[in-house]
Design a protein around this motif. Structure first.
Motif, PDB file in Angstrom:
ATOM      1  N   MET A  63       2.250 -44.538 -21.597  1.00 11.40           N
ATOM      2  CA  MET A  63       3.018 -44.825 -22.347  1.00 11.40           C
ATOM      3  C   MET A  63       3.332 -45.250 -21.874  1.00 11.40           C
ATOM      4  O   MET A  63       3.865 -45.410 -20.304  1.00 11.40           O
ATOM      5  N   LYS A  64       4.644 -46.411 -22.059  1.00 12.01           N
ATOM      6  CA  LYS A  64       5.437 -46.869 -21.640  1.00 12.01           C
ATOM      7  C   LYS A  64       7.155 -46.443 -21.579  1.00 12.01           C
ATOM      8  O   LYS A  64       7.367 -45.968 -22.254  1.00 12.01           O
ATOM      9  N   ASN A  65       7.741 -46.540 -20.307  1.00 16.59           N
ATOM     10  CA  ASN A  65       9.167 -45.634 -19.834  1.00 16.59           C
ATOM     11  C   ASN A  65      10.024 -47.004 -20.864  1.00 16.59           C
ATOM     12  O   ASN A  65      10.622 -47.886 -19.968  1.00 16.59           O
ATOM     13  N   ASN A  66      11.100 -46.355 -21.675  1.00 18.17           N
ATOM     14  CA  ASN A  66      12.054 -47.668 -22.517  1.00 18.17           C
ATOM     15  C   ASN A  66      13.155 -46.169 -21.931  1.00 18.17           C
ATOM     16  O   ASN A  66      13.424 -45.387 -22.270  1.00 18.17           O
ATOM     17  N   LEU A  67      13.971 -47.530 -21.864  1.00 19.05           N
ATOM     18  CA  LEU A  67      15.701 -47.441 -21.980  1.00 19.05           C
ATOM     19  C   LEU A  67      16.466 -47.854 -23.046  1.00 19.05           C
ATOM     20  O   LEU A  67      16.531 -48.842 -22.887  1.00 19.05           O
ATOM     21  N   PHE A  68      17.484 -46.048 -23.471  1.00 19.97           N
ATOM     22  CA  PHE A  68      18.188 -47.440 -25.383  1.00 19.97           C
ATOM     23  C   PHE A  68      19.134 -47.096 -24.628  1.00 19.97           C
ATOM     24  O   PHE A  68      19.941 -46.062 -24.261  1.00 19.97           O
ATOM     25  N   LEU A  69      20.155 -48.101 -24.730  1.00 18.80           N
ATOM     26  CA  LEU A  69      21.474 -48.147 -24.212  1.00 18.80           C
ATOM     27  C   LEU A  69      22.158 -48.090 -26.377  1.00 18.80           C
ATOM     28  O   LEU A  69      22.139 -48.819 -26.162  1.00 18.80           O
ATOM     29  N   ILE A  70      22.926 -47.196 -26.652  1.00 18.64           N
ATOM     30  CA  ILE A  70      23.252 -46.731 -27.899  1.00 18.64           C
ATOM     31  C   ILE A  70      24.305 -46.373 -27.005  1.00 18.64           C
ATOM     32  O   ILE A  70      25.372 -45.994 -26.486  1.00 18.64           O
ATOM     33  N   CYS A  71      25.516 -46.572 -29.158  1.00 18.75           N
ATOM     34  CA  CYS A  71      26.457 -45.845 -28.865  1.00 18.75           C
ATOM     35  C   CYS A  71      26.383 -44.358 -28.653  1.00 18.75           C
ATOM     36  O   CYS A  71      25.498 -43.725 -29.817  1.00 18.75           O
ATOM     37  N   PRO A  72      27.927 -43.558 -28.293  1.00 20.32           N
ATOM     38  CA  PRO A  72      27.467 -42.355 -28.072  1.00 20.32           C
ATOM     39  C   PRO A  72      27.778 -41.569 -29.344  1.00 20.32           C
ATOM     40  O   PRO A  72      27.460 -40.122 -30.202  1.00 20.32           O
ATOM     41  N   PHE A  73      28.351 -42.447 -31.257  1.00 19.45           N
ATOM     42  CA  PHE A  73      28.659 -41.809 -32.414  1.00 19.45           C
ATOM     43  C   PHE A  73      27.492 -41.955 -33.233  1.00 19.45           C
ATOM     44  O   PHE A  73      27.865 -42.325 -34.408  1.00 19.45           O
ATOM     45  N   SER A  74      26.956 -42.899 -33.078  1.00 16.01           N
ATOM     46  CA  SER A  74      25.609 -43.485 -33.181  1.00 16.01           C
ATOM     47  C   SER A  74      24.645 -43.005 -34.121  1.00 16.01           C
ATOM     48  O   SER A  74      24.007 -43.210 -35.644  1.00 16.01           O
ATOM     49  N   ASN A  75      24.264 -41.768 -33.473  1.00 18.02           N
ATOM     50  CA  ASN A  75      23.168 -40.785 -33.946  1.00 18.02           C
ATOM     51  C   ASN A  75      22.004 -41.384 -33.897  1.00 18.02           C
ATOM     52  O   ASN A  75      20.829 -41.537 -34.997  1.00 18.02           O
ATOM     53  N   SER A  76      22.111 -42.401 -33.439  1.00 15.56           N
ATOM     54  CA  SER A  76      20.723 -43.319 -33.077  1.00 15.56           C
ATOM     55  C   SER A  76      19.924 -42.519 -32.605  1.00 15.56           C
ATOM     56  O   SER A  76      18.382 -43.513 -32.835  1.00 15.56           O
ATOM     57  N   GLU A  77      19.667 -41.882 -31.552  1.00 11.12           N
ATOM     58  CA  GLU A  77      18.779 -40.908 -30.688  1.00 11.12           C
ATOM     59  C   GLU A  77      17.601 -40.312 -31.715  1.00 11.12           C
ATOM     60  O   GLU A  77      16.773 -41.059 -31.495  1.00 11.12           O
ATOM     61  N   GLN A  78      17.862 -39.916 -32.833  1.00  8.96           N
ATOM     62  CA  GLN A  78      17.050 -39.441 -33.476  1.00  8.96           C
ATOM     63  C   GLN A  78      16.206 -39.911 -34.692  1.00  8.96           C
ATOM     64  O   GLN A  78      14.649 -40.096 -34.959  1.00  8.96           O
ATOM     65  N   ILE A 126      18.139 -45.757 -11.505  1.00 13.40           N
ATOM     66  CA  ILE A 126      17.165 -45.036 -13.090  1.00 13.40           C
ATOM     67  C   ILE A 126      16.268 -46.537 -13.647  1.00 13.40           C
ATOM     68  O   ILE A 126      14.979 -45.517 -13.622  1.00 13.40           O
ATOM     69  N   LEU A 127      16.167 -47.403 -13.148  1.00 11.26           N
ATOM     70  CA  LEU A 127      15.434 -48.190 -13.956  1.00 11.26           C
ATOM     71  C   LEU A 127      14.353 -47.877 -12.956  1.00 11.26           C
ATOM     72  O   LEU A 127      12.930 -48.172 -13.298  1.00 11.26           O
ATOM     73  N   ILE A 128      14.786 -48.002 -11.467  1.00  6.75           N
ATOM     74  CA  ILE A 128      13.032 -48.297 -10.486  1.00  6.75           C
ATOM     75  C   ILE A 128      12.609 -46.861 -10.082  1.00  6.75           C
ATOM     76  O   ILE A 128      11.362 -46.268 -10.472  1.00  6.75           O
ATOM     77  N   ASN A 129      13.844 -45.844 -10.069  1.00  7.65           N
ATOM     78  CA  ASN A 129      12.787 -44.461  -9.917  1.00  7.65           C
ATOM     79  C   ASN A 129      11.960 -43.759 -11.284  1.00  7.65           C
ATOM     80  O   ASN A 129      11.117 -43.066 -11.706  1.00  7.65           O
ATOM     81  N   ASN A 130      12.684 -43.855 -13.066  1.00  2.00           N
ATOM     82  CA  ASN A 130      11.655 -43.926 -13.816  1.00  2.00           C
ATOM     83  C   ASN A 130      11.001 -44.661 -14.645  1.00  2.00           C
ATOM     84  O   ASN A 130      10.851 -44.706 -15.296  1.00  2.00           O
ATOM     85  N   GLN A 131      10.720 -45.641 -13.474  1.00  2.00           N
ATOM     86  CA  GLN A 131       9.621 -46.932 -13.789  1.00  2.00           C
ATOM     87  C   GLN A 131       9.997 -47.651 -15.484  1.00  2.00           C
ATOM     88  O   GLN A 131       8.902 -47.395 -16.289  1.00  2.00           O
ATOM     89  N   ILE A 132      11.611 -48.108 -15.604  1.00  2.00           N
ATOM     90  CA  ILE A 132      11.498 -48.393 -16.557  1.00  2.00           C
ATOM     91  C   ILE A 132      10.329 -49.510 -17.235  1.00  2.00           C
ATOM     92  O   ILE A 132      10.900 -50.368 -16.201  1.00  2.00           O
ATOM     93  N   ASP A 133       9.860 -50.158 -19.003  1.00  2.00           N
ATOM     94  CA  ASP A 133       9.301 -51.066 -18.539  1.00  2.00           C
ATOM     95  C   ASP A 133      10.116 -51.983 -19.269  1.00  2.00           C
ATOM     96  O   ASP A 133      10.101 -53.132 -19.973  1.00  2.00           O
TER      97      ASP A 133
END
Length: 165
Positions: free
Chosen positions: A1-16, A50-57
């Motif tokens: 499974m790929k490791n993904n990093l998401f840049l989101i707005c803290p007010f957007s409730n996008s995580e869920q 973070i990108l390297i240590n978490n092996q973000i794809d």
């Protein structure tokens, strides 16, 4: 499974929505309005770590069509005090004629959200530390626009058009 990093707005409730719809190995970072400038050297060094240590794809630059900053720009409410509000104001001005030709509010939101994603991507790739790591480690950078009313996510490569399915 790929490791993904998401840049989101803290007010957007996008995580869920991201966790539910994409069901992927997800890491999250926040920036007001989904914006980061990547000008701070210490921040970029830490993000690189973070990108390297978490092996973000994949690194997703996320915008939400319900973002209050995006809505303020479309309503021509330019009285904000935050830097992201000024950026949205400039994007509104830069895209004014195209925004006025669109028939629906939703299409205007998508256009402005896409413009913000492109702005963040340009800032990201202008940073030599991050752009080199993205290249060296084969990290894919994508844009995602969330329509929370429909719980839909449109994900695209930065040079593709956006389609909600």
């Amino acid at each position: 499974m790929k490791n993904n990093l998401f840049l989101i707005c803290p007010f957007s409730n996008s995580e869920q929505i991201i966790k539910k719809e994409l069901n992927q190995n997800a890491f999250f970072m926040t920036g007001m309005g989904g914006f980061l400038s990547f000008d701070d050297l210490n921040f970029c060094v830490e993000l690189n770590r973070i990108l390297i240590n978490n092996q973000i794809d994949q690194f997703f630059l996320v915008q939400n069509t319900s973002c209050r900053f995006l809505k303020e720009a479309l309503e021509e409410d330019f009285e904000g005090e935050y830097p992201v509000q000024k950026i949205y104001q400039n994007l509104y001005i830069d895209n004014f004629y195209e925004l006025k030709t669109l028939k629906s509010d939703f299409d205007r939101k998508v256009l402005l959200a896409q413009a913000m994603i492109k702005t963040v991507a340009e800032n990201l790739f202008e940073n030599p530390i991050l752009s080199q790591s993205i290249s060296n480690y084969g990290i894919t950078v994508k844009g995602s626009i969330i329509d929370p009313g429909e719980s839909k996510i449109s994900t695209f490569k930065l040079n593709e058009s956006i389609k909600f399915v």
